[in-house]
Motif scaffolding. Structure first.
Motif: not given
Lengths: 113, 110
Positions: A4, A25, A29, A32, A68, A72, A93
């Motif tokens: 991350v 992230p 993933h 978050v 977001q 992501s 994440s």
């Protein structure tokens, strides 16, 4: 694979200003989460985003907001900064699933003067 | 009200000593994680426990989840200076974000 990533690592702002922090992230993933960490209060949950939607929200004033993006990546914004907003802001994440193990970035150290 | 209470808050010991850190709650968790955080860094996941009564070992670290899934403990055998850091427990409940305790700051001196 890359962990991350949070930017910037350090930030100094003046009371009344606003600030935007960024979090990328781990690849794959989709969740978050953002946390504020201070010596007195420990790690306090700000909000969680999943697939561009805020899924959970902590007990912070409306000056704290986030979003977001479709890839992501997430940003959080704090408006009208106060001295008490000085803290380490951590992004985590996680994969979707029942265990919700969190993988943290190194954090952004925000100092409000 | 803190949902997860960790004790002790601070612990300072000599290299080679054993220690136990506790994480207690009145709520039931579907899983519980332990993290270690060093100054200026983010927390790093050590272990996840899921089943009541579960015991997991990670080298000199032993983690236990209470039978009722309301509490957990972390035991370190023969502590070393490299074990120094902030130990955090975090609980997971369905539909919510991870809830963290305030942590135990461990200092191991040689």
């Amino acid at each position: 694979k890359a962990g991350v990533t949070q930017t910037p690592r350090y930030l100094i702002k003046t009371r009344g200003q606003q600030v935007t922090l960024s979090c990328s992230p781990i690849s794959g993933h989709r969740s978050v989460s953002w946390y504020q960490q201070t010596p007195g209060q420990g790690l306090q949950f700000l909000f969680e985003y999943f697939s561009e939607t805020q899924r959970n929200k902590g007990n912070f004033p409306g000056r704290f907001s986030g979003r977001q993006f479709s890839n992501s990546r997430s940003e959080m914004n704090v408006s009208t900064l106060e001295l008490g907003d000085s803290a380490l802001y951590l992004c985590a994440s996680s994969l979707v699933g029942a265990l919700t193990e969190a993988f943290f970035g190194q954090g952004t150290r925000l100092t409000v003067v | 009200t803190q949902l997860l209470e960790q004790s002790p808050q601070f612990l300072s010991i000599q290299e080679g000593e054993n220690l136990t850190v506790y994480c207690n709650s009145s709520s039931v968790f579907s899983s519980l994680q332990w993290y270690r955080q060093e100054p200026g860094e983010g927390p790093v996941l050590l272990v996840t426990v899921v089943t009541g009564g579960e015991v997991k070992k990670l080298k000199r670290l032993t983690f236990q989840f209470g039978d009722a899934r309301k509490d957990s403990s972390l035991h370190i055998t023969a502590a070393q200076p490299g074990d120094t850091g902030l130990y955090l427990c975090a609980g997971n409940q369905a539909g919510t974000a991870l809830i963290f305790g305030k942590g135990t700051t461990l200092s191991v001196s040689s």
